[in-house]
Design a protein around this motif. Structure first.
Motif, PDB file in Angstrom:
ATOM      1  N   MET A   1       0.786  -1.236   0.110  1.00 40.44           N
ATOM      2  CA  MET A   1       0.050  -0.090   0.044  1.00 40.44           C
ATOM      3  C   MET A   1       0.765   1.223   0.017  1.00 40.44           C
ATOM      4  SD  MET A   1      -3.106   1.034   0.045  1.00 40.44           S
ATOM      5  CE  MET A   1      -3.954  -0.811   0.541  1.00 40.44           C
ATOM      6  N   VAL A   2       0.698   2.097  -0.960  1.00 39.56           N
ATOM      7  CA  VAL A   2       1.331   3.386  -0.978  1.00 39.56           C
ATOM      8  C   VAL A   2       0.203   4.683  -0.499  1.00 39.56           C
ATOM      9  CG1 VAL A   2       2.629   5.063  -2.471  1.00 39.56           C
ATOM     10  CG2 VAL A   2       2.646   2.569  -2.751  1.00 39.56           C
ATOM     11  N   ILE A   3       0.718   5.539   0.244  1.00 36.85           N
ATOM     12  CA  ILE A   3      -0.107   6.682   0.602  1.00 36.85           C
ATOM     13  C   ILE A   3       0.757   7.823   0.028  1.00 36.85           C
ATOM     14  CG2 ILE A   3      -0.839   8.081   2.312  1.00 36.85           C
ATOM     15  CD1 ILE A   3      -2.024   5.384   2.569  1.00 36.85           C
ATOM     16  N   GLY A   4      -0.271   8.749  -0.623  1.00 36.90           N
ATOM     17  CA  GLY A   4       0.236   9.952  -1.176  1.00 36.90           C
ATOM     18  C   GLY A   4      -0.604  11.231  -0.446  1.00 36.90           C
ATOM     19  N   VAL A   5       0.174  12.305  -0.515  1.00 37.31           N
ATOM     20  CA  VAL A   5      -0.550  13.447   0.029  1.00 37.31           C
ATOM     21  C   VAL A   5      -0.169  14.347  -1.298  1.00 37.31           C
ATOM     22  CG1 VAL A   5      -0.570  15.287   1.528  1.00 37.31           C
ATOM     23  CG2 VAL A   5      -0.214  13.005   2.484  1.00 37.31           C
ATOM     24  N   THR A   6      -1.367  15.036  -1.748  1.00 34.43           N
ATOM     25  CA  THR A   6      -1.147  15.781  -2.929  1.00 34.43           C
ATOM     26  C   THR A   6      -1.769  17.397  -2.740  1.00 34.43           C
ATOM     27  OG1 THR A   6      -1.113  14.109  -4.526  1.00 34.43           O
ATOM     28  CG2 THR A   6      -1.696  16.011  -5.458  1.00 34.43           C
ATOM     29  N   MET A   7      -0.802  18.109  -2.864  1.00 36.58           N
ATOM     30  CA  MET A   7      -1.489  19.479  -2.379  1.00 36.58           C
ATOM     31  C   MET A   7      -1.806  19.983  -3.948  1.00 36.58           C
ATOM     32  SD  MET A   7       0.601  18.711  -0.058  1.00 36.58           S
ATOM     33  CE  MET A   7       2.330  19.088  -0.324  1.00 36.58           C
ATOM     34  N   VAL A   8      -3.099  20.744  -3.991  1.00 32.29           N
ATOM     35  CA  VAL A   8      -3.804  21.299  -5.101  1.00 32.29           C
ATOM     36  C   VAL A   8      -3.998  22.504  -5.143  1.00 32.29           C
ATOM     37  CG1 VAL A   8      -5.240  20.880  -6.789  1.00 32.29           C
ATOM     38  CG2 VAL A   8      -4.702  18.881  -5.394  1.00 32.29           C
ATOM     39  N   ASN A   9      -3.263  23.216  -6.368  1.00 32.89           N
ATOM     40  CA  ASN A   9      -3.857  24.808  -6.818  1.00 32.89           C
ATOM     41  C   ASN A   9      -4.717  24.941  -7.731  1.00 32.89           C
ATOM     42  OD1 ASN A   9      -2.639  26.047  -4.829  1.00 32.89           O
ATOM     43  ND2 ASN A   9      -0.874  26.735  -5.993  1.00 32.89           N
ATOM     44  N   VAL A  10      -5.604  25.624  -7.582  1.00 30.71           N
ATOM     45  CA  VAL A  10      -6.875  25.941  -8.593  1.00 30.71           C
ATOM     46  C   VAL A  10      -7.282  27.169  -8.971  1.00 30.71           C
ATOM     47  CG1 VAL A  10      -7.962  23.555  -7.995  1.00 30.71           C
ATOM     48  CG2 VAL A  10      -8.937  25.772  -7.060  1.00 30.71           C
ATOM     49  N   LEU A  11      -7.690  27.512 -10.140  1.00 33.01           N
ATOM     50  CA  LEU A  11      -8.069  28.895 -10.465  1.00 33.01           C
ATOM     51  C   LEU A  11      -9.120  29.158  -9.636  1.00 33.01           C
ATOM     52  CD1 LEU A  11      -8.197  28.249 -14.472  1.00 33.01           C
ATOM     53  CD2 LEU A  11      -6.680  29.529 -13.051  1.00 33.01           C
ATOM     54  N   PRO A  12      -9.334  30.509  -9.481  1.00 36.65           N
ATOM     55  CA  PRO A  12     -10.278  31.028  -8.774  1.00 36.65           C
ATOM     56  C   PRO A  12     -11.614  30.802  -9.031  1.00 36.65           C
ATOM     57  CG  PRO A  12      -8.517  32.692  -9.014  1.00 36.65           C
ATOM     58  CD  PRO A  12      -8.298  31.541  -9.697  1.00 36.65           C
ATOM     59  N   GLY A  13     -12.790  30.624  -8.521  1.00 40.35           N
ATOM     60  CA  GLY A  13     -14.032  29.874  -8.810  1.00 40.35           C
ATOM     61  C   GLY A  13     -14.204  28.645  -9.288  1.00 40.35           C
ATOM     62  N   LYS A  14     -13.138  27.989  -9.401  1.00 38.41           N
ATOM     63  CA  LYS A  14     -13.178  26.697  -9.956  1.00 38.41           C
ATOM     64  C   LYS A  14     -13.099  25.449  -8.633  1.00 38.41           C
ATOM     65  CE  LYS A  14     -13.238  26.987 -14.418  1.00 38.41           C
ATOM     66  NZ  LYS A  14     -14.266  26.253 -15.120  1.00 38.41           N
ATOM     67  N   GLU A  15     -13.077  26.042  -7.554  1.00 38.91           N
ATOM     68  CA  GLU A  15     -12.819  25.147  -6.114  1.00 38.91           C
ATOM     69  C   GLU A  15     -14.009  24.341  -5.932  1.00 38.91           C
ATOM     70  OE1 GLU A  15     -11.063  29.231  -5.438  1.00 38.91           O
ATOM     71  OE2 GLU A  15     -13.199  28.437  -6.251  1.00 38.91           O
ATOM     72  N   LYS A  16     -15.054  24.385  -6.138  1.00 44.77           N
ATOM     73  CA  LYS A  16     -16.140  23.583  -5.968  1.00 44.77           C
ATOM     74  C   LYS A  16     -16.177  22.350  -6.935  1.00 44.77           C
ATOM     75  CE  LYS A  16     -20.914  23.368  -4.658  1.00 44.77           C
ATOM     76  NZ  LYS A  16     -22.204  23.958  -4.033  1.00 44.77           N
ATOM     77  N   THR A  17     -16.031  22.780  -8.250  1.00 46.89           N
ATOM     78  CA  THR A  17     -16.104  21.815  -9.444  1.00 46.89           C
ATOM     79  C   THR A  17     -14.912  21.041  -9.070  1.00 46.89           C
ATOM     80  OG1 THR A  17     -17.057  23.466 -10.704  1.00 46.89           O
ATOM     81  CG2 THR A  17     -15.850  21.520 -11.941  1.00 46.89           C
ATOM     82  N   VAL A  18     -13.639  21.548  -8.878  1.00 46.88           N
ATOM     83  CA  VAL A  18     -12.612  20.581  -8.869  1.00 46.88           C
ATOM     84  C   VAL A  18     -12.878  19.648  -7.379  1.00 46.88           C
ATOM     85  CG1 VAL A  18     -10.028  20.577  -8.400  1.00 46.88           C
ATOM     86  CG2 VAL A  18     -11.015  22.042  -9.842  1.00 46.88           C
TER      87      VAL A  18
END
Length: 76
Positions: A1-18
């Motif tokens: 089993m492998v665990i990853g922690v991914t930090m993500v940036n998104v365009l303003p206004g796209k937060e809910k969709t992403v």
């Protein structure tokens, strides 16, 4: 089993969709909306590093995602 922690940036206004798209992905255990340098922290649990990498690639492919950074760990 492998665990990853991914930090993500998104365009303003796209937060809910992403957020909704990531939340429904296979291998995504948790997703947190955070404040600071990144918009989301995603916890990924996969059977192998290649599956984890595919999941991160799928996150990067979401419209509105501008940047990701991932750290990987393995259970001992």
């Amino acid at each position: 089993m492998v665990i990853g922690v991914t930090m993500v940036n998104v365009l303003p206004g796209k937060e809910k969709t992403v957020y909704n798209e990531i939340k429904e992905m296979k291998n995504v255990r948790d997703i947190y909306h955070v404040f600071g340098e990144f918009d989301f922290v995603v916890i990924i649990e996969a059977e192998s590093l290649s599956i984890l990498n595919n999941t991160v690639d799928n996150i990067r492919a979401i419209e509105g995602v501008t940047k990701t950074q991932t750290v990987v760990g393995a259970e001992i």
